[in-house]
Design a protein around this motif. Structure first.
Motif, short mmCIF file in Angstrom:
data_model
loop_
_atom_site.label_atom_id
_atom_site.label_comp_id
_atom_site.label_asym_id
_atom_site.label_seq_id
_atom_site.Cartn_x
_atom_site.Cartn_y
_atom_site.Cartn_z
N VAL A 1 0.84 -1.20 0.00
CA VAL A 1 0.00 0.00 0.00
C VAL A 1 0.87 1.25 0.00
N LEU A 2 2.01 1.21 0.66
CA LEU A 2 2.96 2.32 0.59
C LEU A 2 3.43 2.52 -0.85
N THR A 3 3.71 1.43 -1.53
CA THR A 3 4.15 1.53 -2.93
C THR A 3 3.07 2.17 -3.78
N ARG A 4 1.82 1.73 -3.61
CA ARG A 4 0.74 2.29 -4.41
C ARG A 4 0.52 3.77 -4.11
N LEU A 5 0.62 4.15 -2.84
CA LEU A 5 0.46 5.55 -2.48
C LEU A 5 1.60 6.39 -3.05
N ARG A 6 2.81 5.90 -2.96
CA ARG A 6 3.96 6.63 -3.50
C ARG A 6 3.82 6.82 -5.01
N GLU A 7 3.42 5.77 -5.69
CA GLU A 7 3.26 5.86 -7.14
C GLU A 7 2.11 6.78 -7.53
N ALA A 8 1.04 6.75 -6.74
CA ALA A 8 -0.09 7.65 -7.02
C ALA A 8 0.29 9.10 -6.79
N THR A 9 1.15 9.35 -5.82
CA THR A 9 1.55 10.72 -5.49
C THR A 9 2.53 11.28 -6.51
N GLU A 10 3.21 10.42 -7.26
CA GLU A 10 4.20 10.88 -8.23
C GLU A 10 3.59 11.81 -9.28
N SER A 11 2.31 11.65 -9.58
CA SER A 11 1.65 12.49 -10.58
C SER A 11 0.97 13.71 -9.96
N HIS A 12 1.08 13.86 -8.66
CA HIS A 12 0.45 14.99 -7.97
C HIS A 12 1.23 16.27 -8.26
N PRO A 13 0.55 17.42 -8.45
CA PRO A 13 1.26 18.68 -8.72
C PRO A 13 2.28 19.05 -7.65
N MET A 14 2.08 18.58 -6.42
CA MET A 14 3.00 18.90 -5.32
C MET A 14 3.80 17.67 -4.90
N ALA A 15 4.08 16.79 -5.86
CA ALA A 15 4.76 15.53 -5.56
C ALA A 15 6.11 15.73 -4.89
N LYS A 16 6.73 16.89 -5.10
CA LYS A 16 8.05 17.15 -4.49
C LYS A 16 7.98 17.15 -2.96
N MET A 17 6.79 17.25 -2.39
CA MET A 17 6.65 17.25 -0.93
C MET A 17 6.69 15.83 -0.35
N GLN A 18 6.65 14.82 -1.22
CA GLN A 18 6.67 13.43 -0.77
C GLN A 18 8.04 13.03 -0.26
N ILE A 19 8.12 12.40 0.90
CA ILE A 19 9.42 11.91 1.37
C ILE A 19 9.82 10.69 0.54
N SER A 20 11.12 10.37 0.57
CA SER A 20 11.61 9.22 -0.18
C SER A 20 11.25 7.92 0.55
N PRO A 21 11.16 6.81 -0.19
CA PRO A 21 10.77 5.55 0.45
C PRO A 21 11.79 5.07 1.48
N ASP A 22 13.08 5.32 1.22
CA ASP A 22 14.09 4.90 2.20
C ASP A 22 13.98 5.72 3.48
N GLN A 23 13.58 6.99 3.37
CA GLN A 23 13.36 7.78 4.57
C GLN A 23 12.15 7.26 5.35
N GLY A 24 11.09 6.92 4.62
CA GLY A 24 9.91 6.37 5.29
C GLY A 24 10.25 5.10 6.05
N GLN A 25 11.06 4.24 5.43
CA GLN A 25 11.44 2.99 6.10
C GLN A 25 12.33 3.28 7.31
N PHE A 26 13.22 4.26 7.19
CA PHE A 26 14.09 4.62 8.31
C PHE A 26 13.26 5.13 9.49
N MET A 27 12.25 5.94 9.21
CA MET A 27 11.40 6.47 10.26
C MET A 27 10.60 5.35 10.93
N ALA A 28 10.11 4.41 10.13
CA ALA A 28 9.41 3.26 10.70
C ALA A 28 10.35 2.44 11.58
N PHE A 29 11.59 2.32 11.15
CA PHE A 29 12.61 1.61 11.94
C PHE A 29 12.80 2.28 13.29
#
Length: 236
Positions: free
Chosen positions: A26-54
């Motif tokens: 679901v994280l993958t699908r959300l990240r991919e869906a956000t890539e086409s968003h006009p403000m996609a630059k506000m999305q954190i990177s997946p490795d950062q998301g995993q680090f924060m979860a860690f």
């Protein structure tokens, strides 16, 4: 061997993801869906998301405060790492962003762990303090409008318990933080907070060069009596 952090080329970054990233579907699908968003630059990177979860798992966090949610990727990453009894409070001002976030939190079956506060974050944080929530959060993630970062830092510290961890995003500001020629208000606000955190004896600090730069600030006990001496990096 290198005495400083290795600069990641695109190939090295992709390799690091191939060996280190374990992303919930679901994280993958959300990240991919956000890539086409006009403000996609506000999305954190997946490795950062995993680090924060860690960090959520490592610290045993049960109560998380997120200041700035966007389409919900960071909140989802952390909520997935929370135990079922854990709770995350997400502060967001834009209802359109929030609708996307709520959709994907539901898909990942973590919506029961997340409370969304749709209002200016400073108002939400002040209200939490007035409700007696000081010193009750285990972890706080700051990733909202940069000009108010100082306010979020101060209010967030009050809400964190002693020993709690604050994660402050966009410390490098795409490299602009180190470029004196860049004088936008947001960049100036980040620079000022960077300097303030560096000299703040209330916290322990560790900078992590992940994503756009992530500062980890652990709140010290009020009675620790520890002092810090900021180190200058200037030559000569």
């Amino acid at each position: 061997m290198s005495r400083h952090t290795l600069n990641l080329t695109d190939d090295l970054y992709l390799y690091s993801l191939s060996i280190g990233l374990r992303e919930h579907p679901v994280l993958t699908r959300l990240r991919e869906a956000t890539e086409s968003h006009p403000m996609a630059k506000m999305q954190i990177s997946p490795d950062q998301g995993q680090f924060m979860a860690f960090l959520v798992r490592l610290t045993g966090a049960r109560r998380i405060l997120e200041i700035g949610t966007f389409t919900g990727y960071s909140a989802l990453a952390m909520a997935l790492a929370l135990p079922d009894s854990g709770r995350l409070m997400a502060c967001e001002i834009d209802p359109d962003y929030a609708r996307i976030a709520l959709d994907y939190w539901g898909r990942a079956q973590v919506a029961h762990k997340i409370e969304l506060r749709l209002a200016p974050a400073a108002e939400t944080l002040s209200r939490l303090l007035s409700e007696g929530a000081a010193d009750t959060f285990d972890l706080c993630f700051v990733d909202a409008d940069k000009q108010n970062y100082d306010t979020y830092y101060e209010l967030g510290l009050k809400l964190l318990r002693p020993g709690g961890l604050m994660l402050v995003d966009n410390i490098l500001r795409g490299g602009d933080s180190a470029n004196p020629a860049t004088t936008s208000l947001g960049t100036q606000a980040i620079r000022a907070l960077n300097t303030r955190m560096h000299g703040d004896s209330r916290v322990e600090l560790s900078f992590v060069p992940i994503g756009d730069g992530l500062m980890l600030a652990q709140k010290r006990p009020a009675s620790s009596g520890l002092q810090t001496t900021p180190v200058s990096t200037a030559s000569g």
